[in-house]
Enzyme design. Structure first.
Site, PDB file in Angstrom:
ATOM      1  N   GLN A   1      50.348 -32.844  71.654  1.00  0.00           N
ATOM      2  CA  GLN A   1      49.525 -31.777  72.217  1.00  0.00           C
ATOM      3  C   GLN A   1      50.371 -30.548  72.550  1.00  0.00           C
ATOM      4  O   GLN A   1      49.967 -29.410  72.302  1.00  0.00           O
ATOM      5  CB  GLN A   1      48.802 -32.298  73.455  1.00  0.00           C
ATOM      6  CG  GLN A   1      47.835 -33.442  73.160  1.00  0.00           C
ATOM      7  CD  GLN A   1      47.504 -34.272  74.388  1.00  0.00           C
ATOM      8  OE1 GLN A   1      47.797 -33.882  75.512  1.00  0.00           O
ATOM      9  NE2 GLN A   1      46.881 -35.419  74.170  1.00  0.00           N
TER      10      GLN A   1
ATOM     11  N   ASN B   1      46.316 -44.038  74.962  1.00  0.00           N
ATOM     12  CA  ASN B   1      45.884 -43.822  76.343  1.00  0.00           C
ATOM     13  C   ASN B   1      45.896 -42.316  76.617  1.00  0.00           C
ATOM     14  O   ASN B   1      46.791 -41.799  77.258  1.00  0.00           O
ATOM     15  CB  ASN B   1      46.805 -44.562  77.312  1.00  0.00           C
ATOM     16  CG  ASN B   1      46.296 -44.500  78.746  1.00  0.00           C
ATOM     17  OD1 ASN B   1      45.102 -44.350  78.974  1.00  0.00           O
ATOM     18  ND2 ASN B   1      47.196 -44.596  79.697  1.00  0.00           N
TER      19      ASN B   1
ATOM     20  N   GLY C   1      53.070 -38.435  78.223  1.00  0.00           N
ATOM     21  CA  GLY C   1      52.937 -38.067  79.627  1.00  0.00           C
ATOM     22  C   GLY C   1      51.471 -37.891  79.976  1.00  0.00           C
ATOM     23  O   GLY C   1      50.606 -37.867  79.099  1.00  0.00           O
TER      24      GLY C   1
ATOM     25  N   CYS D   1      52.139 -38.552  71.615  1.00  0.00           N
ATOM     26  CA  CYS D   1      51.029 -38.435  72.567  1.00  0.00           C
ATOM     27  C   CYS D   1      50.982 -37.037  73.191  1.00  0.00           C
ATOM     28  O   CYS D   1      50.646 -36.081  72.503  1.00  0.00           O
ATOM     29  CB  CYS D   1      51.116 -39.535  73.625  1.00  0.00           C
ATOM     30  SG  CYS D   1      49.551 -39.776  74.505  1.00  0.00           S
ATOM     31  N   LEU D   2      51.329 -36.874  74.462  1.00  0.00           N
ATOM     32  CA  LEU D   2      51.381 -35.537  75.056  1.00  0.00           C
ATOM     33  C   LEU D   2      52.294 -34.632  74.239  1.00  0.00           C
ATOM     34  O   LEU D   2      52.040 -33.434  74.107  1.00  0.00           O
ATOM     35  CB  LEU D   2      51.874 -35.615  76.502  1.00  0.00           C
ATOM     36  CG  LEU D   2      52.020 -34.272  77.237  1.00  0.00           C
ATOM     37  CD1 LEU D   2      50.663 -33.621  77.468  1.00  0.00           C
ATOM     38  CD2 LEU D   2      52.755 -34.452  78.558  1.00  0.00           C
TER      39      LEU D   2
ATOM     40  N   GLY E   1      47.885 -36.184  81.876  1.00  0.00           N
ATOM     41  CA  GLY E   1      47.223 -34.954  82.264  1.00  0.00           C
ATOM     42  C   GLY E   1      46.867 -33.995  81.149  1.00  0.00           C
ATOM     43  O   GLY E   1      47.013 -34.271  79.959  1.00  0.00           O
TER      44      GLY E   1
ATOM     45  N   HIS F   1      50.859 -44.383  70.269  1.00  0.00           N
ATOM     46  CA  HIS F   1      52.136 -44.910  70.771  1.00  0.00           C
ATOM     47  C   HIS F   1      52.793 -45.887  69.789  1.00  0.00           C
ATOM     48  O   HIS F   1      52.539 -47.089  69.825  1.00  0.00           O
ATOM     49  CB  HIS F   1      51.929 -45.603  72.125  1.00  0.00           C
ATOM     50  CG  HIS F   1      51.552 -44.656  73.209  1.00  0.00           C
ATOM     51  ND1 HIS F   1      52.473 -43.894  73.876  1.00  0.00           N
ATOM     52  CD2 HIS F   1      50.349 -44.326  73.717  1.00  0.00           C
ATOM     53  CE1 HIS F   1      51.865 -43.132  74.759  1.00  0.00           C
ATOM     54  NE2 HIS F   1      50.565 -43.373  74.687  1.00  0.00           N
TER      55      HIS F   1
ATOM     56  N   GLY G   1      43.225 -38.496  76.938  1.00  0.00           N
ATOM     57  CA  GLY G   1      41.904 -37.917  77.065  1.00  0.00           C
ATOM     58  C   GLY G   1      41.762 -36.560  76.410  1.00  0.00           C
ATOM     59  O   GLY G   1      40.694 -35.952  76.460  1.00  0.00           O
ATOM     60  N   PHE G   2      42.866 -36.060  75.800  1.00  0.00           N
ATOM     61  CA  PHE G   2      42.848 -34.761  75.142  1.00  0.00           C
ATOM     62  C   PHE G   2      43.315 -34.912  73.700  1.00  0.00           C
ATOM     63  O   PHE G   2      43.989 -35.884  73.358  1.00  0.00           O
ATOM     64  CB  PHE G   2      43.764 -33.773  75.873  1.00  0.00           C
ATOM     65  CG  PHE G   2      43.261 -33.366  77.231  1.00  0.00           C
ATOM     66  CD1 PHE G   2      42.567 -32.178  77.402  1.00  0.00           C
ATOM     67  CD2 PHE G   2      43.481 -34.170  78.339  1.00  0.00           C
ATOM     68  CE1 PHE G   2      42.105 -31.798  78.649  1.00  0.00           C
ATOM     69  CE2 PHE G   2      43.017 -33.807  79.594  1.00  0.00           C
ATOM     70  CZ  PHE G   2      42.321 -32.612  79.750  1.00  0.00           C
TER      71      PHE G   2
ATOM     72  N   GLU H   1      55.720 -46.885  69.930  1.00  0.00           N
ATOM     73  CA  GLU H   1      56.688 -47.692  70.683  1.00  0.00           C
ATOM     74  C   GLU H   1      56.026 -48.828  71.451  1.00  0.00           C
ATOM     75  O   GLU H   1      56.712 -49.568  72.172  1.00  0.00           O
ATOM     76  CB  GLU H   1      57.450 -46.798  71.670  1.00  0.00           C
ATOM     77  CG  GLU H   1      56.747 -46.507  72.988  1.00  0.00           C
ATOM     78  CD  GLU H   1      55.559 -45.564  72.895  1.00  0.00           C
ATOM     79  OE1 GLU H   1      54.821 -45.438  73.888  1.00  0.00           O
ATOM     80  OE2 GLU H   1      55.359 -44.942  71.828  1.00  0.00           O
TER      81      GLU H   1
END
Length: 206
Positions: free
Chosen positions: A80, A118, A48, A76-77, A50, A160, A120-121, A162
């Site tokens: 985090q 993809n 996701g 990914c997200l 942000g 990712h 940024g954190f 997938e």
């Protein structure tokens, strides 16, 4: 296996890959509480957009899942959010990881895979190293790309697996999730059998 998927912006190919391996997938919104995810063999935390620290409701959900010792796979997200739920911190990368040619090393096998990214954190490993082990790193900047809890059935990656049309180097991670759910199911069956045996011995003694 029945998988509950927490949708923070899921890519449809994650669902395809789980179904391809025989999973029965039910998608839940990002704000779903942990009690709504009880009864599954495992939970996938999706990718996701942000700043992950802003997704406080999902962080609370993940904390609840960890208390249940629910098998968790984060992407990914999702990684985090897992790190934050464990009491860790995330930070904004000076240069975000973007594109389909990121070099990642799986530290458990020492193999290098090319991955799509993809974000940024990233998770600050120094803030979670007492609870998790580092499993994957980005070979460009040595940042955390994968973690695994030291005692609970939970792991995640920052990239990712997938990715479609590719690269497909990381699809083995879905099989790892299947194997983790299988192990936890076997442990539950064994624990139940041992409990039944203890009950039988007590009854016989009485």
């Amino acid at each position: 296996y029945k998988v509950g998927l927490v949708n923070c912006g899921v890519k449809f190919n994650i669902i395809r890959d789980l179904v391809r391996l025989g999973c029965d997938v039910t998608v839940h919104p990002a704000a779903a509480p942990a009690k709504d995810l009880e009864g599954y063999d495992g939970v996938l935390l999706s990718n996701g957009p942000g700043d992950p620290s802003a997704v406080t409701y999902t962080i609370e959900t993940v904390k609840g899942l960890l208390k249940q010792e629910m098998p968790i796979f984060g992407i990914c997200l999702g990684q985090q959010l897992l790190g934050l739920a464990l009491g860790g911190k995330t930070f904004k990368l000076k240069f975000g990881h973007h594109g389909g040619n990121q070099p990642i090393m799986d530290l458990t096998t020492r193999k290098v895979e090319i991955a799509a990214e993809n974000h940024g954190f990233a998770v600050d490993m120094e803030t979670v190293k007492d609870k998790v082990e580092l499993t994957h790193i980005n070979l460009n900047d040595k940042t955390c790309e994968g973690i695994r809890h030291k005692t609970l059935p939970a792991f995640s990656v920052q990239y990712h697996p997938e990715a479609s049309p590719g690269p497909h180097d990381s699809r083995y991670l879905f099989q790892r999730f299947i194997e983790m759910m299988e192990k936890e199911r076997e442990n539950a069956v064994l624990a139940k059998a041992q409990s039944t045996q203890r009950t039988a011995k007590v009854s016989k003694a009485n």
